[in-house]
Each structure stands twice: as structure tokens, then as C-alpha cells.
Design a protein around this motif. Sequence first.
Motif, short mmCIF file in Angstrom:
data_model
loop_
_atom_site.label_atom_id
_atom_site.label_comp_id
_atom_site.label_asym_id
_atom_site.label_seq_id
_atom_site.Cartn_x
_atom_site.Cartn_y
_atom_site.Cartn_z
N PRO A 354 17.97 33.28 73.24
CA PRO A 354 19.20 34.52 73.21
C PRO A 354 20.27 33.02 74.36
O PRO A 354 19.85 33.26 75.63
N PHE A 355 21.53 32.55 73.49
CA PHE A 355 22.65 32.02 74.88
C PHE A 355 22.59 33.59 76.38
O PHE A 355 23.07 34.35 75.23
N PRO A 356 23.09 32.95 76.89
CA PRO A 356 23.43 34.06 77.59
C PRO A 356 25.31 34.34 77.92
O PRO A 356 25.93 33.67 78.11
N GLN A 357 25.46 35.62 77.28
CA GLN A 357 27.01 35.39 77.37
C GLN A 357 27.88 36.73 78.35
O GLN A 357 28.71 35.97 77.86
N TYR A 358 26.90 36.74 79.06
CA TYR A 358 27.47 37.70 80.22
C TYR A 358 28.00 36.64 81.27
O TYR A 358 27.86 37.17 82.75
N ILE A 359 28.53 35.62 81.33
CA ILE A 359 28.66 34.73 82.39
C ILE A 359 30.25 34.97 82.64
O ILE A 359 30.90 34.38 81.75
N TRP A 369 25.29 26.82 79.89
CA TRP A 369 24.65 26.51 78.28
C TRP A 369 24.38 25.41 78.44
O TRP A 369 23.44 25.20 77.34
N GLU A 370 24.85 24.22 78.95
CA GLU A 370 24.67 22.91 78.83
C GLU A 370 23.18 22.64 79.15
O GLU A 370 22.01 21.87 78.08
N ALA A 371 22.69 23.61 80.33
CA ALA A 371 21.46 22.83 80.84
C ALA A 371 20.21 23.68 79.65
O ALA A 371 19.26 23.54 79.46
N TYR A 372 21.34 25.08 78.70
CA TYR A 372 20.20 25.71 78.37
C TYR A 372 19.64 25.09 76.63
O TYR A 372 19.17 24.83 75.79
N ARG A 373 20.85 23.94 76.77
CA ARG A 373 20.80 23.07 75.29
C ARG A 373 19.86 22.14 75.62
O ARG A 373 18.85 21.83 74.41
N GLN A 374 20.18 21.18 76.48
CA GLN A 374 18.74 20.76 77.05
C GLN A 374 17.38 20.77 77.16
O GLN A 374 17.04 20.34 76.33
N ASP A 375 17.46 21.90 77.87
CA ASP A 375 15.68 21.88 77.52
C ASP A 375 15.46 22.46 76.42
O ASP A 375 14.14 22.21 75.32
N ILE A 376 15.92 23.13 75.82
CA ILE A 376 15.11 23.55 73.92
C ILE A 376 15.34 22.80 72.84
O ILE A 376 14.01 22.44 72.39
#
Length: 484
Positions: A354-359, A369-376
Amino acid sequence: MRDDVKGFVASFLAEIEAGNAAIFAGAGLSAPAGFVDWANLVRPLAEELHLDVDKESDLVAVAQFHVNANHQNRHALHTAIVNAFSANNPPTANHRLLARLPITTYWTTNYDKLIETALKDAGKIVDVKWAVPQLANTQPRRDAIVYKMHGDVDRPDEAVATRDDYERYASDRGAFINALAGDLVSKSFLFVGFSFTDPNLEQVLARVRITFKTNQRRHYAIFRNRTRRTDESEAEFEYGKIRQELVLEDLKRFNIRPLLVDEYSEITDILAEIERQYRSRTIFVSSSASDFAPWGEPVVTSFMRTLGSALISAKLRVATGMGLGVGNALFTGALEAIYADRHGHIEDRMLMRPFPQYIADEAKRTEVWEAYRQDIISSAGIALFLFGNKKVGDDTVVADGMIREFEIARQHGVTCIPIGATGYAAAELADRSIGDGADGDAALLDALKELREPRENLNELIDPILKLAAAARKIRDLYTCLTH
């Protein structure tokens, strides 16, 4: 792709997925990174002794001769090791391919740090063992173990290099022999860049063969076909070919299956195909919806739930960022199928991020979010794109996050399947893929065109999606160099 290569890829991939694969790396794996082989390591030592290293077949003896000539002083040998292997050379493509695979056990006779560097670059926690006392310690939460059975460049005084070192190996470093014997019994090894002239390995292989006789685990080794060297006569070349054939035949005593290539670049192709096929068992689902028209929210969420269950039942691993509005329905269906199957662990069947929303800081949120997307996305071999809309004020707009995920997937060589019939971003991406000719894949192009047509019943999309995913998992005949 040749039949023997297909067979190896399928067999070794099965061992990887079962958690039973291991790698044994020799000097040949490090040579393309700019490090010398043994002949060039001892060449300056041989020259001091007025020996021609190109005429020597026992290079360990050359190292011993040099130590003997210097009254057992090893300083020049240690200096040669440091000078040859201390450079901060980056890992090769083959190191990086091996490091990205879910392999936990690596053995090497090399002094360099290329394997552990590649593993760390892949985000893994590495437990390196180059001295006997280290075998009793365990790096917390380690992802991989690297056994450097001949030592490390940082401690050249403890490197195994001379005949004395080999003769004392059983008494000084016998724990490595026991550990390697255990791995050879319980794991299937791929030997890369290794010449099988190391007496320590030969001793261990012989022990395993004698103990297990006709019940040895199968291993694999990649060799380059013997080619004619510069200034080599026809008779010398023929002799070399005969000797290679005999060496390869002898390896069968240890249940080591040789795989021959004509060029070293083919090794990269083979490893890349293993990685592609491993990743293709994971399907990344990119989806989001705030507007569920024309079907309505209950129909859309029911479809996503059914799709999640179908993907798991098709033996795919589902990766998802839990897209807004529909992600939980996909997750629910997948989880229900996992529990119904009662086979394996949840984390082996599903990757949920799940993407972290509370930043609060927008720039920081974008970066995370970019790092998260690249990783998954980099963990997947197939990417499925559905719906893709969000609310901005009172307006429903295309989800730009899905567009970015499509771009990342393409960067990582992921097979992209946008389902245009679901509208919004998925429709835009389908039109782009169709316009690009589906990257030259005629079958995928036809399927995307068919899936672009509007549907009253969303469940009609599930069977075509499963067929496309199954087709994407098949072996690609990419490497024409392997077909001859």
C-alpha cells in the motif's frame, strides 16, 4: 533457443523457486570486470623465476616456487593479490543478474568483492565468510551467504594461493570443506567461470560422489566451446578439443551437466532468460478508480475480487500497490484463493505494498512513491493495467500514477497488458501500445485490440487476461546465437 538450454533454464529455475539453487563462481566470472585470471596474477612472479607462465600448467606450483625462492617470504605474493584485486571495479551484468535472483548461497574461489557488491546493490543483506571463525556467526536477517573459500583481498596473508596452502587446507580450513560438502548434497549448483582444476573442490566432489554414489544431486556448469587460439597449430587445437570433451565427460561422474556456449555473451543471455522467467511468475496489477461508471461500484469491485482469485488460481504471484477504490477487492479475492488452496506462504503468493498516504511534503511524497513503484514493479515480469481514474476536485481525471507505472514497467522490460475496455488511463495506455505495434508482438497486439472493445460484462475480460499472462510466461526465443 537450443533444447539443451531450454532444459537447463527450466530445471535450474525449478531449483531456484524451490529455494535449492546455489552458485559457484570462478575467475572467469570476474575476468570481464577487469580482474586478472590466475595466469596473469602469477605472471610477474614467474618472470622473476625465469619461467614462462604460458608453458606452465600448475600455476599453484609457480606461486609455491616463488615463496620457496624467497625463503618462505610471501610479501611479493600478497602484494600481487592486493594489486590485482583491490580495485573498486563494478560488478558485471552477470554478477548483477545472479544477485537479483532469489538465490541465497554463493561459493567462490575468487578474492575480489564483486559478488557481495552486486548483492548489496540489489538491496540484499549479505553474510560474507572468508575465515573459519566467521562460519560460526550469522548476520541478522541475511538474504545471502557468500563463502570465499580461498580468502579475501583484504587479508592476503590468509589467502589460499600456494601448494603449502592447499596441502594444509583440510587442517586449517576444513570447516569450509564440510560446509561445501553439505551444500553440494542439499543444493543444485551452477558453476560459472570455473575450470574445475581446484584440488579442494575435486576432493569435496569426490567425497560426495563416494558417499551418495548414484543418488547425487544434479549440478550444472557453463563452458565455452574450445576455440582456436592465436598462433595455435591445427594439431594443438584438435588436442585441446579432445581434452575438453574428456573433461566434460568426466564431470558426469559427479552428476554435473555441462552446458556449452560459443561466446561468453551467451551466458548473459541465459541468465537473463532465467531472471525473465522467474519474474514472469509475478504479475503487477496497477488499478485505481473513483468513478465506476458505466458498471457501478458493486460490479467493478466484484470483478476485481474475481480477478484476484483467478490470478492466484493460475499460479501467479500477485503484486499490488492497493490502488484506490479497487485494490482492496483485488487483495480480498487473492487472499481467499490463497486460503482455499492451503499451499505455501501468503508472502510467496502475494506482494502487497500500500502506498504511504500521510507524507505532508509533496516533493518527499513523490520521491518515496517513485522508489516504491520502482521496487515493486522491478520484481514483476507482467504488468496489468485496469481503469485508472481519480478525483481532482469535482472532476474525474486520468490517474497519472498509472501512466508512470506503465513507463517504469517498460523500463524494466515487463510485459505490459493495459485493458483498454476499463477506460481512462488503461484505455490511453492500450491505445499507446496498439500504436506502437505492441512492441512487435503480433499476438499481444491482436489481444490488446480485442480487449480495447467496450464490455457490458467485465467478467468476460478474465479469461483473455489469464491467457495473455500464460503466454507471457513462455520461454522467449530471443537469442538467435543459441539456436545454432
